[in-house]
Design a protein around this motif. Structure first.
Motif: not given
Length: 470
Positions: A450-470
C-alpha cells in the motif's frame, strides 16, 4: 519514493474502484454545509476553552456513570487539558519489582490493584491510592519516579471524543446511503485468505440492519455488567441513549466498521468495545481489548482513538499490549498490524497509540488530497487519506439538543457523513485487508504494498485516495 503501483496514478492504490458512479447524486447543499461545520469544529474546538470544558465535563460524568470511576484533568506543557483516571498510577513490572521504587510508592499510599487483563500482568502494574490525593499529586509522584529512571504514568483516557471529535453543530450529517451490501459494486476478490480485522471502539449497533451492511460482523462484549446490571446485553453496544436520545459518541464504532466493510467487503470483521460513557476508555481498557482481539485471531487492528499525554511519553498500557503482541507473533508464527488515527489536534505533538513505531499512524486529508490544518501530523505519521465528509453506516435514533442546535433523526439502515482522523484510519485498515486477500500477502507485506502506491506529503506520510469525501 512514490510509485504508481500497477501502472495507475500515484496515490490511487485501487484505481477508480471507489469513485462514485457518474449517475450517483452529488451531496446536496445541506450536506456540504454540515461537513464544512464539522471541519470548522475540528479546527477550533481543541483551542476553544469553553467547548473543551463542556466536553470534558460531559465525558467525565458519563464515564463515572457507566464505569463508576472519576476522571480528572491536568494541564500539559502546551496549556491544554489532559484527561486521566483520577486515582491510579500505572508502572511497569520492572519498576514495581525495584525495592527503592516500590518503597517510595507504598510510602505515598499506593498499593497494587487488579489489572483486569491477566496477559499483561507480567508487564504492567496498576496502583491505586488509599489517600485523598489529587491527580496533580499523583502526577508529581510519577514525575519523580521518571526522574529516577523508572517507568510510571497516570492512566490516560484515550477517547474518540472530545479530542478526536465532538458532536455539536459539526456532528454527523444524515446521508442518503449506499446500495444494499449484496449490490455493492466494489469487488474484493483474490487468491489469499480472508483478512481478519478487529475494530476496537465504542462497539457496533446491536439490532441487525435489513440492507445487509454489517450483517456478518462479529460482536464481542465484555463479560462484566455495566452499572445498570445489563450483562452481555448486545443492544447496549454503540448506543447508550440519555433520555431516549443519542449521546454524542453513539454510532462511532458502527461508522468505523462500515468504512472497513466498504473498502474490503470480504474482510472478516469483529468489533471489541473498549470505549463507553461518552466515547471514553482508558489506555488500559484499550490495551486489554487489543490482547483479546489478537488472541481471537485478528491480523489487523483498527484503533480510531488516541490522546496526547502529559509529558508526550508513550502510553505504558498500550506499550505493554504491543510488547505482548510481539511475543504472540513470535510464539504463534503470526503477523499483526495495528492501525491508529493520528488525532485531530492540528499540531505535531505525538498522539498515542498512533505514534508508536510499530503502529501505522493515519492522518487526514481534504477531499482533494490537500493537507488539513486540523489533523495531527509530523514525522511520526506514516500515511494519510481523506477524512472530511466520509460516508458510512450509522445508528438509529434522534440526537439531543445537549450537543447540537440542529438535532437530526436517523432511521433504520442509517448512513451519515462524518469527519475526523477516526475515519481516515479504517480506510487504511480496509486497504491492508483488501491487499492481503487480493494478493495473498501477509499483513506487513500488504502494508508495504500500500505504501509503495502512495504519494508523499511532508508530515502526512504517503497520501492515499481511497473513499471519496465531501
Amino acid at each position: 519514493m512514490t510509485n504508481s503501483g500497477d501502472g495507475g496514478q500515484p496515490g490511487l492504490p485501487f484505481g477508480s474502484d471507489y469513485t462514485p458512479d457518474a449517475a450517483a447524486a452529488e451531496p446536496g447543499a445541506r450536506v456540504r454545509r454540515r461537513v464544512q461545520r464539522q471541519v470548522e469544529e475540528l479546527s477550533t474546538n481543541r483551542t476553544n476553552p469553553v467547548s473543551q470544558r463542556q466536553l470534558v465535563r460531559a465525558v467525565s460524568s458519563r464515564y463515572q456513570e457507566r464505569r463508576g470511576r472519576r476522571l480528572a484533568t491536568v494541564v500539559d506543557p502546551r496549556g491544554l487539558d489532559v484527561l486521566l483516571v483520577s486515582d491510579e498510577i500505572l508502572v511497569t513490572e520492572q519498576t514495581w519489582a525495584d525495592p527503592g521504587a516500590r518503597g517510595y510508592l507504598e510510602r505515598q499510599g499506593l498499593s497494587e490493584d487488579d489489572l483486569g487483563c491477566p496477559d499483561l500482568e507480567s508487564r504492567l502494574v496498576r496502583l491505586v491510592t488509599s489517600e485523598d490525593r489529587t491527580a496533580q499529586d499523583l502526577d508529581d509522584i510519577a514525575t519523580e519516579l521518571r526522574s529516577r529512571g523508572f517507568a510510571a504514568s497516570l492512566t490516560h483516557i484515550t477517547p474518540c471524543s472530545p479530542v478526536i471529535k465532538s458532536r455539536s453543530l459539526g456532528g454527523p450529517a444524515p446521508a442518503d446511503g449506499l446500495v444494499p451490501f449484496a449490490d455493492y459494486p466494489v469487488v474484493d476478490a483474490g487468491s489469499g485468505p480472508v483478512a481478519r480485522v478487529a475494530v476496537i471502539d465504542t462497539g457496533i449497533v446491536g439490532a441487525p440492519r435489513t440492507d445487509g451492511w454489517l450483517q456478518s460482523v462479529e460482536r464481542h462484549r465484555r463479560d462484566d455488567p455495566d452499572t445498570h446490571g445489563n450483562e452481555n446485553n448486545i443492544d447496549l453496544l454503540d448506543v447508550e441513549p440519555r433520555d431516549g436520545l443519542l449521546d454524542f459518541s453513539d454510532g462511532h464504532g458502527t461508522f468505523v466498521s462500515g468504512i472497513v466493510a466498504q473498502v474490503a467487503p470480504s474482510a472478516d470483521i469483529a468489533v471489541y468495545r473498549a470505549l463507553r460513557g461518552g466515547g471514553a476508555g482508558s489506555e488500559l481498557d484499550v490495551a486489554c481489548a487489543m490482547v483479546r482481539a489478537v488472541k481471537a485471531g485478528a491480523q489487523v487492528l483498527n484503533l480510531s482513538l488516541g490522546c496526547q499525554t502529559r509529558h508526550d511519553q508513550p502510553s505504558l498500557a498500550i506499550a505493554a499490549a504491543l510488547d505482548w503482541i510481539g511475543e504472540f507473533e513470535r510464539t504463534h508464527d503470526a503477523e499483526v498490524v495495528v492501525v491508529a488515527a493520528a488525532g485531530n489536534y492540528g499540531d505535531t505533538a505525538p498522539v498515542w497509540p498512533a505514534a508508536f513505531r510499530r503502529v501505522v499512524s493515519v492522518a487526514a486529508l481534504a477531499s482533494d488530497l490537500r493537507a488539513t490544518p486540523w489533523s495531527s501530523h509530523g514525522f511520526w505519521v506514516d500515511c494519510s487519506t481523506v477524512g472530511e465528509g466520509i460516508q458510512s453506516t450509522f445508528v438509529e435514533g434522534t440526537e439531543s439538543y445537549e450537543f447540537t442546535g440542529e438535532p437530526d433523526t436517523f432511521g433504520p439502515n442509517a448512513f451519515a457523513h462524518w469527519s475526523g482522523t477516526s475515519f481516515a484510519a479504517p480506510q487504511v485498515t480496509g486497504a491492508i485487508a483488501r491487499a492481503m486477500h487480493e494478493h495473498g500477502l501477509g499483513p506487513r507485506e500488504a502494508f508495504r504494498w500500500l505504501m509503495a502506491r502512495g504519494r508523499a506529503i511532508p508530515d502526512f506520510g504517503q497520501a492515499l485516495s481511497i473513499l471519496p469525501g465531501v
